[in-house]
Design a protein around this motif. Structure first.
Motif, PDB file in Angstrom:
ATOM      1  N   MET A   1       0.888  -1.349   0.039  1.00  0.00           N
ATOM      2  CA  MET A   1       0.060  -0.141   0.018  1.00  0.00           C
ATOM      3  C   MET A   1       0.956   1.255   0.059  1.00  0.00           C
ATOM      4  O   MET A   1       0.503   2.127  -0.468  1.00  0.00           O
ATOM      5  N   LEU A   2       1.850   1.322   0.721  1.00  0.00           N
ATOM      6  CA  LEU A   2       2.811   2.301   0.734  1.00  0.00           C
ATOM      7  C   LEU A   2       3.425   2.600  -0.480  1.00  0.00           C
ATOM      8  O   LEU A   2       3.661   3.692  -0.945  1.00  0.00           O
ATOM      9  N   GLN A   3       3.802   1.497  -0.983  1.00  0.00           N
ATOM     10  CA  GLN A   3       4.442   1.697  -2.411  1.00  0.00           C
ATOM     11  C   GLN A   3       3.349   2.315  -3.474  1.00  0.00           C
ATOM     12  O   GLN A   3       3.876   2.990  -4.458  1.00  0.00           O
ATOM     13  N   LYS A   4       2.445   1.741  -3.537  1.00  0.00           N
ATOM     14  CA  LYS A   4       1.337   2.391  -4.370  1.00  0.00           C
ATOM     15  C   LYS A   4       1.209   3.789  -4.248  1.00  0.00           C
ATOM     16  O   LYS A   4       1.066   4.636  -5.004  1.00  0.00           O
ATOM     17  N   ALA A   5       1.071   4.411  -2.892  1.00  0.00           N
ATOM     18  CA  ALA A   5       0.823   5.929  -2.655  1.00  0.00           C
ATOM     19  C   ALA A   5       2.042   6.523  -2.923  1.00  0.00           C
ATOM     20  O   ALA A   5       2.125   7.609  -3.488  1.00  0.00           O
ATOM     21  N   LEU A   6       3.391   5.859  -2.499  1.00  0.00           N
ATOM     22  CA  LEU A   6       4.629   6.863  -2.700  1.00  0.00           C
ATOM     23  C   LEU A   6       4.850   6.616  -4.323  1.00  0.00           C
ATOM     24  O   LEU A   6       5.374   7.765  -5.040  1.00  0.00           O
ATOM     25  N   GLY A   7       4.506   5.678  -5.215  1.00  0.00           N
ATOM     26  CA  GLY A   7       4.704   5.555  -6.523  1.00  0.00           C
ATOM     27  C   GLY A   7       3.851   6.660  -7.319  1.00  0.00           C
ATOM     28  O   GLY A   7       4.134   7.268  -8.165  1.00  0.00           O
ATOM     29  N   CYS A   8       2.405   6.626  -6.884  1.00  0.00           N
ATOM     30  CA  CYS A   8       1.687   7.673  -7.740  1.00  0.00           C
ATOM     31  C   CYS A   8       1.875   9.173  -7.342  1.00  0.00           C
ATOM     32  O   CYS A   8       1.693   9.860  -7.971  1.00  0.00           O
ATOM     33  N   LEU A   9       2.284   9.289  -6.178  1.00  0.00           N
ATOM     34  CA  LEU A   9       2.861  10.681  -5.604  1.00  0.00           C
ATOM     35  C   LEU A   9       3.970  10.906  -6.571  1.00  0.00           C
ATOM     36  O   LEU A   9       4.130  12.304  -7.025  1.00  0.00           O
ATOM     37  N   PHE A  10       4.772  10.051  -6.762  1.00  0.00           N
ATOM     38  CA  PHE A  10       6.245  10.783  -7.622  1.00  0.00           C
ATOM     39  C   PHE A  10       5.748  10.622  -9.158  1.00  0.00           C
ATOM     40  O   PHE A  10       6.098  11.912  -9.506  1.00  0.00           O
ATOM     41  N   VAL A  11       5.076   9.715  -9.794  1.00  0.00           N
ATOM     42  CA  VAL A  11       4.907   9.626 -11.159  1.00  0.00           C
ATOM     43  C   VAL A  11       3.751  10.861 -11.461  1.00  0.00           C
ATOM     44  O   VAL A  11       3.862  11.463 -12.398  1.00  0.00           O
ATOM     45  N   PHE A  12       2.812  11.031 -10.566  1.00  0.00           N
ATOM     46  CA  PHE A  12       1.504  11.988 -10.902  1.00  0.00           C
ATOM     47  C   PHE A  12       1.655  13.247 -10.143  1.00  0.00           C
ATOM     48  O   PHE A  12       0.812  13.948 -10.498  1.00  0.00           O
ATOM     49  N   GLY A  13       2.478  13.245  -9.101  1.00  0.00           N
ATOM     50  CA  GLY A  13       2.444  14.496  -8.405  1.00  0.00           C
ATOM     51  C   GLY A  13       3.787  15.128  -8.425  1.00  0.00           C
ATOM     52  O   GLY A  13       4.044  16.152  -8.981  1.00  0.00           O
ATOM     53  N   TYR A 182       5.915   1.164 -16.924  1.00  0.00           N
ATOM     54  CA  TYR A 182       6.844   1.808 -15.718  1.00  0.00           C
ATOM     55  C   TYR A 182       5.805   2.298 -14.695  1.00  0.00           C
ATOM     56  O   TYR A 182       6.345   2.135 -13.538  1.00  0.00           O
ATOM     57  N   VAL A 183       4.874   2.979 -14.877  1.00  0.00           N
ATOM     58  CA  VAL A 183       3.990   3.468 -13.667  1.00  0.00           C
ATOM     59  C   VAL A 183       3.613   2.082 -12.915  1.00  0.00           C
ATOM     60  O   VAL A 183       3.709   2.123 -11.739  1.00  0.00           O
ATOM     61  N   ALA A 184       3.332   0.953 -13.593  1.00  0.00           N
ATOM     62  CA  ALA A 184       3.133  -0.139 -12.951  1.00  0.00           C
ATOM     63  C   ALA A 184       4.171  -0.862 -12.088  1.00  0.00           C
ATOM     64  O   ALA A 184       3.829  -1.273 -10.801  1.00  0.00           O
ATOM     65  N   ARG A 185       5.318  -0.672 -12.402  1.00  0.00           N
ATOM     66  CA  ARG A 185       6.638  -1.002 -11.696  1.00  0.00           C
ATOM     67  C   ARG A 185       6.714  -0.159 -10.534  1.00  0.00           C
ATOM     68  O   ARG A 185       6.992  -0.760  -9.537  1.00  0.00           O
ATOM     69  N   MET A 186       6.691   1.149 -10.813  1.00  0.00           N
ATOM     70  CA  MET A 186       6.970   2.039  -9.651  1.00  0.00           C
ATOM     71  C   MET A 186       5.639   2.080  -8.419  1.00  0.00           C
ATOM     72  O   MET A 186       6.057   2.442  -7.408  1.00  0.00           O
ATOM     73  N   THR A 187       4.571   1.815  -8.853  1.00  0.00           N
ATOM     74  CA  THR A 187       3.495   1.702  -8.111  1.00  0.00           C
ATOM     75  C   THR A 187       3.190   0.459  -7.198  1.00  0.00           C
ATOM     76  O   THR A 187       2.592   0.330  -6.392  1.00  0.00           O
ATOM     77  N   GLY A 188       3.597  -0.815  -8.060  1.00  0.00           N
ATOM     78  CA  GLY A 188       3.053  -1.957  -7.681  1.00  0.00           C
ATOM     79  C   GLY A 188       1.757  -2.266  -7.847  1.00  0.00           C
ATOM     80  O   GLY A 188       1.299  -3.161  -7.527  1.00  0.00           O
ATOM     81  N   ILE A 189       1.085  -1.528  -8.849  1.00  0.00           N
ATOM     82  CA  ILE A 189      -0.167  -1.769  -9.509  1.00  0.00           C
ATOM     83  C   ILE A 189      -0.241  -2.581 -10.529  1.00  0.00           C
ATOM     84  O   ILE A 189       0.636  -2.280 -11.418  1.00  0.00           O
ATOM     85  N   HIS A 190      -0.740  -3.410 -10.689  1.00  0.00           N
ATOM     86  CA  HIS A 190      -0.804  -4.371 -12.222  1.00  0.00           C
ATOM     87  C   HIS A 190      -1.081  -3.365 -13.041  1.00  0.00           C
ATOM     88  O   HIS A 190      -1.992  -2.429 -13.331  1.00  0.00           O
ATOM     89  N   ALA A 191      -0.450  -3.784 -14.471  1.00  0.00           N
ATOM     90  CA  ALA A 191      -0.664  -2.997 -15.335  1.00  0.00           C
ATOM     91  C   ALA A 191      -1.879  -2.624 -15.906  1.00  0.00           C
ATOM     92  O   ALA A 191      -2.192  -1.578 -16.443  1.00  0.00           O
TER      93      ALA A 191
END
Length: 359
Positions: A1-13, A182-191
């Motif tokens: 969950m933390l990876q998803k939040a931090l990944g989305c924050l970095f890529v889209f924020g 790349y977004v999937a790898r950074m966030t841990g969310i399935h592509a």
């Protein structure tokens, strides 16, 4: 969950806002709106990824890890530079802005249409998130993203059969599926979830914000015409599914596909930037009041690189659109310098189209 939040924050924020800071005081007047900078930063993020992904993909079969490391490092450096640049350039303006704060009186009718427009956009985002639709092209494009994320192989596996194949230049140079990976790898969310659920929450509001910018150029008197125009556009988008080929169908049901992003975001940005440049040529406005034209030309170049990322036709279509518009503007305003500036903006398009022939 933390990876998803931090990944989305970095890529889209963090990344688009930070990179957008490099455009500070370039687009518009003394200080640009944060959403303009976010849009410029997001387009720059896509363009930078395209410039990194193409050579990595051509040289490295198992290049996904290298692509992730290089892209993240470049995004981090550009974002940090943008934040520092913005801080240094804007520090002297904060005190001035606090002294000039005032409350604008809103027209009730205008406010009503703004609320209707925002409600319709929110409804479309909810429907795209809660009722994700399947499309036949998912079997190719989304699978390419899944394969790149899970195997680390860049466009060398045939999505329909799972067998190894040569690099398909016609599709491979449009690297949006790799960006999704790349977004999937950074966030841990399935592509697949990134494509169907996450990206509509980004592309839909961004597209409507470009509509806002276009509306401001068409209806610059600050009247109720702007929110009415935006409300009508949103209604047309909701009810435009009269066939599988309409722009509205692609916008709301195939939001994550490159041809949809090209038609609904990239070409709209192209139109907005051309309106800005033509308005400046027409009125001969001073740079200190409206921002340098150079920034708009540079953003057009960035937009062209992002167009090539979406589909192989993107580079051709944006170059043709800009070329025709520039020719008309040069004749209309008797400003022939527009033509050589247009030629410089189209250099990335020419290089990309040459790669399609050479590789």
């Amino acid at each position: 969950m933390l990876q998803k939040a931090l990944g989305c924050l970095f890529v889209f924020g963090i990344a688009p806002v930070g990179i957008g800071g490099l455009w500070t005081k370039g687009i518009g007047q003394k200080r640009e709106k944060i959403l303009n900078l976010y849009l410029a930063g997001f387009l720059s993020e896509l363009a930078v990824f395209q410039l990194i992904a193409v050579p990595v993909m051509v040289k490295e079969v198992y290049g996904m890890n290298l692509l992730v490391y290089l892209t993240t490092a470049v995004f981090a450096v550009l974002a940090a530079t943008g934040f520092i640049w913005t801080l240094l350039r804007e520090r002297g303006l904060w005190k001035q802005d606090r002294q000039k704060q005032h409350v604008a009186v809103q027209n009730p009718e205008r406010l009503l249409f703004w609320l209707l427009f925002l409600a319709s956009v929110g409804y479309q985002m909810y429907m795209a998130f809660a009722y994700a639709s399947f499309d036949g092209d998912d079997a190719y494009y989304v699978v390419q993203s899944v394969l790149a994320d899970q195997t680390g192989v860049l466009n060398r596996i045939r999505p329909y059969t799972g067998l190894s194949t040569d690099l398909d230049i016609r599709h491979a140079l449009a690297t949006l599926p790799l960006w999704i990976a790349y977004v999937a790898r950074m966030t841990g969310i399935h592509a697949t979830i990134v494509a169907h659920t996450l990206l509509p929450l980004i592309f839909i509001p961004l597209t409507y914000y470009v509509f806002v910018q276009i509306g401001r150029k068409l209806f610059s008197d600050g009247s109720v015409k702007l929110p009415i125009f935006l409300t009508l556009v949103s209604i047309m988008q909701i009810w435009g599914n009269i066939s599988i080929y309409t722009n509205e169908t692609f916008f709301l049901t195939r939001t994550w596909q490159g041809k949809s992003v090209l038609a609904n975001l990239i070409l709209l940005v192209e139109l907005w930037l051309m309106l800005e440049l033509c308005a400046r040529e027409k009125n001969k406005e001073r740079q200190e009041e409206t921002g340098s034209q150079l920034t708009y030309w540079l953003l057009l170049t960035v937009n062209h690189i992002a167009a090539a990322m979406m589909t192989s036709m993107g580079a051709f279509l944006t170059a043709m659109l800009l070329g025709i518009t520039a020719l008309v503007a040069a004749i209309r305003y008797r400003c022939w310098s527009i033509l050589w500036k247009t030629a410089l903006c189209c250099i990335p398009n020419v290089i990309y189209l040459a790669l399609l022939l050479v590789l």
